[in-house]
Every structure is written in C-alpha cells, then in structure tokens.
Design an enzyme around this catalytic site. Structure first.
Site, PDB file in Angstrom:
ATOM      1  N   LYS A 192      -9.998  16.514 110.152  1.00  0.00           N
ATOM      2  CA  LYS A 192     -10.454  17.643 110.735  1.00  0.00           C
ATOM      3  C   LYS A 192     -12.058  16.578 110.148  1.00  0.00           C
ATOM      4  O   LYS A 192     -12.716  16.670 109.678  1.00  0.00           O
ATOM      5  CB  LYS A 192     -10.772  18.929 110.262  1.00  0.00           C
ATOM      6  CG  LYS A 192     -12.125  19.484 110.562  1.00  0.00           C
ATOM      7  CD  LYS A 192     -11.171  21.004 109.124  1.00  0.00           C
ATOM      8  CE  LYS A 192     -12.801  22.022 109.803  1.00  0.00           C
ATOM      9  NZ  LYS A 192     -12.465  23.686 109.181  1.00  0.00           N
ATOM     10  N   LYS A 245      -9.020  17.328 115.027  1.00  0.00           N
ATOM     11  CA  LYS A 245     -10.126  18.364 115.387  1.00  0.00           C
ATOM     12  C   LYS A 245     -11.729  17.823 114.995  1.00  0.00           C
ATOM     13  O   LYS A 245     -11.777  17.013 114.110  1.00  0.00           O
ATOM     14  CB  LYS A 245      -9.832  19.856 114.093  1.00  0.00           C
ATOM     15  CG  LYS A 245     -10.937  20.343 114.419  1.00  0.00           C
ATOM     16  CD  LYS A 245     -10.256  21.928 113.559  1.00  0.00           C
ATOM     17  CE  LYS A 245     -11.487  22.676 113.673  1.00  0.00           C
ATOM     18  NZ  LYS A 245     -12.151  23.849 112.989  1.00  0.00           N
TER      19      LYS A 245
HETATM   20  C1  PBG Z   1     -12.905  26.626 108.778  1.00  0.00           C
HETATM   21  C2  PBG Z   1     -13.244  26.970 109.498  1.00  0.00           C
HETATM   22  C3  PBG Z   1     -13.785  26.397 110.421  1.00  0.00           C
HETATM   23  C4  PBG Z   1     -13.181  25.927 111.610  1.00  0.00           C
HETATM   24  C5  PBG Z   1     -11.788  26.400 111.711  1.00  0.00           C
HETATM   25  N1  PBG Z   1     -11.657  26.792 110.897  1.00  0.00           N
HETATM   26  C6  PBG Z   1     -15.557  25.926 110.459  1.00  0.00           C
HETATM   27  C7  PBG Z   1     -15.745  24.752 110.162  1.00  0.00           C
HETATM   28  O1  PBG Z   1     -15.473  23.894 109.507  1.00  0.00           O
HETATM   29  O2  PBG Z   1     -16.943  24.775 109.917  1.00  0.00           O
HETATM   30  C8  PBG Z   1     -13.686  25.790 113.340  1.00  0.00           C
HETATM   31  C9  PBG Z   1     -13.518  26.079 114.392  1.00  0.00           C
HETATM   32  C10 PBG Z   1     -14.101  26.113 115.760  1.00  0.00           C
HETATM   33  O3  PBG Z   1     -15.042  25.371 115.592  1.00  0.00           O
HETATM   34  O4  PBG Z   1     -13.476  26.420 116.903  1.00  0.00           O
HETATM   35  N2  PBG Z   1     -13.230  26.226 107.835  1.00  0.00           N
END
Ligand code: PBG
Length: 322
Positions: A192, A245
C-alpha cells in the site's frame, strides 16, 4: 517471411477464441461506506455514484450486489465517536460490526470483508496511536487485533488490515487464532503506497490526517524492491490474500506480487482512479464502460485474481450482459 499476427484477430469470434484474459463479476470486490448517524444515503461529492449508507439500507444493497454476482463487499465504517485511542473501532455494537450482522442476515453467502484500520476512529486521523507526532507501531497492534476480532465475531469472512503497521498481519492472525477464529481469513494491504490517489476516499470516510501525512507508514511510491519485502513479510506472517494499492499506476507491482507468491493477489482501483474516470466520462471525454472494462482486464492481465473497485456494480452489469 515475417508472420502475419493479424490472422488471429480478424473477426470477433477469432479474437474471443484466443483471448488470454477474462474478467467476471465474481472477481470483483465492492467497497461500501457505512455511516452510523444517518438514515438516508449520503452522496459522496468527490465520488459521483457512491454514497455513505446507513446500516438500515445494507440488507437491500447486499441482495442487489449478490444478484449481480459480485464476489465480495469490503466495508468501511464512519463512527459517530472518535477519540485518540480509536475506542469505538473494536466495539461489538460499532458501525461496522452492525453492518456485518445486517449483511450476513440478509445474504449469508455473500463474502464480507472489512477494512481494519483506525484512522476513521481517531480524532487526529492517523492510522495508529500517536506518541507525540509519531505513530507508535507496537502500541497500535493490539487495537488492530481487537478490531479484527470484533469483526470476526460479527461474522466477517475476511479482515483486511490497511494501517501499514509492521507485524499487523501476524498480530491479527495470532489474536484471531487465540479466540478460535481460525477460519477468518486475512487480506493484507501488503503493498500500500503513500498516494495522492486516496484523496476522494478521505472525504468519503472522513479519515484525513489532521497534520502531516502517511509517508512514515505507507510505502514510498518510488520503491518496488521494498514492496517485494513487504509482500514477502506478509506471506510469512500468514496472509491469505495479498493486495497491491493503488491499482492502475502500480501494475508493475501487481506483476511482481504475482511472480513472488502463489497466494491470491488483489489490486485496489482506489477512489482517485474512480473519480478520474467519472469526471472524464461526465464531460464526454472518455467512454466509461470501455475504459472500465479495459482497466479491469489490465489488472487481471498483470496477474490480479481480484479487483477491488467502486465500479463493481456497473461493471458486473456490463459483464453479465455481454
Ligand atoms: C485506511 C484506508 C484508506 C484507503 C483504504 N483504507 C485511506 C488511506 O490510507 O488514507 C484508501 C482507499 C481509496 O482511496 O479508495 N487507511
């Protein structure tokens, strides 16, 4: 004599015969935002077509999603209570826990996944417990484990830790097993990246950090080898599904994940990707259906088994009518 590669793409039926990659509705995972303090759907301005839903509407929504043949839902909660310890995140009567029960009561066979992260439950919006202005890794692990257990107890099939704390997958696996939840699977947000593509989501989930950013815990998007190490570590800690992601700008990472592990790989087409396509389509600059089917196929071609996408319902309808 050079070969004629056009031979096998001359007609629709020849192309269908030799097509290497297919997308089905069952490959798709649909994210749902659930808000505690509301009775009506609340449209998300930065994500046209998406709304925050009250728990009372989830049964109907889940039946629709199941009817479309979509593989799973992924739940995000917007609690009424926030504090600096994310106390409501593991509440058995919290918003996500209620949402899981509502969906499982209506559609017991629909796979329910839950995001496990505390940012939406913290007044400061960071994904862990603060120690000064630093996010304290080890102090956050019990919170994530506790949240995951409460989701498992409510009936979640899969928990998806996204806080990017080291050892979060291992801590959750151990805690789930200790409570007898051996069958609750973990989809690890392993790769991520710290990304501007999450912009619309933070409005949707009311989870933007009140100071600084997430660069000290999410990956630096310049680093592919580092992402491999994170993926490998989550495999060792007991992940059942690995996730990459954002999606479309990170297909090289999806390919690496595919080559690295035999676990199922998920790619997350995040909020910013959705909003970009919607905005261009609204202006008539892109053909939304074609773009969505092309990008979904690209995720699968790169090696993703599953795609998490806000387009899941529309895409499933298009795929089912093909
Ligand atoms: C929680 C989380 C996020 C997303 C998924 N889980 C936001 C972030 O990390 O700021 C992003 C999902 C999206 O942009 O569709 N931490």
């Amino acid at each position: 004599m050079p070969n004629r590669l056009r031979r096998m793409r001359r007609t629709d039926s020849l192309r269908a015969l030799v097509r290497e990659t297919h997308v089905q509705a069952s490959d798709l995972i649909y994210p749902i935002f659930v808000r505690e303090a509301q009775t009506e759907p609340e449209p998300i301005a930065s994500m046209p077509g998406q709304s925050r839903l009250p728990v009372s509407m989830l049964a109907e929504e889940a039946k629709k999603i199941q009817g479309l043949g979509i593989g799973a839902v992924l739940l995000f909660g917007l609690p009424t209570h926030k504090d600096d310890r994310a106390r409501s995140s593991g509440d058995p009567r919290g918003v996500v826990q209620k949402a899981i029960r509502a969906i499982k009561a209506a559609t017991p066979n629909l796979v329910v996944m839950t995001d496990v992260c505390v940012c939406a439950y913290m007044t400061h919006g960071h994904c862990g417990v603060l120690n000064g202005h630093e996010v304290d890794n080890d102090a956050t692990l019990p919170l994530l484990a506790n949240m995951a257990i409460s989701h498992a107890e409510a009936g979640a099939d899969v928990v998806a830790p996204s806080a990017m704390m080291d050892q979060q997958v291992g801590a959750i696996r151990t805690a789930l097993n200790q409570k007898g939840h051996h069958d609750t699977a973990i989809m690890a947000y392993s790769a991520k990246f710290s990304s501007a593509f999450y912009g619309p989501f933070r409005e949707a989930a009311d989870s933007a950090p009140s100071f600084g950013d997430r660069a000290s815990y999410q990956h630096d998007y310049a680093n592919a080898r580092h992402a491999r190490r994170e993926l490998l570590q989550d495999v060792e800690e007991g992940a059942d599904i690995l996730m990459v992601k954002p999606g479309i700008a990170y297909l090289d990472i999806v390919l690496r994940a595919r080559e690295l592990s035999d676990l199922p790989i998920a790619a997350y087409a995040v909020s910013g990707e959705y909003s970009m396509i919607k905005a261009a389509a609204e202006r008539g600059w892109l053909d939304e259906k074609k773009i969505v089917l092309e990008t979904l196929t690209a995720f699968r071609r790169a090696g993703a088994d599953l795609v998490i996408t806000y387009h899941a319902k529309e895409a499933a309808a298009w795929l089912n009518n093909n």
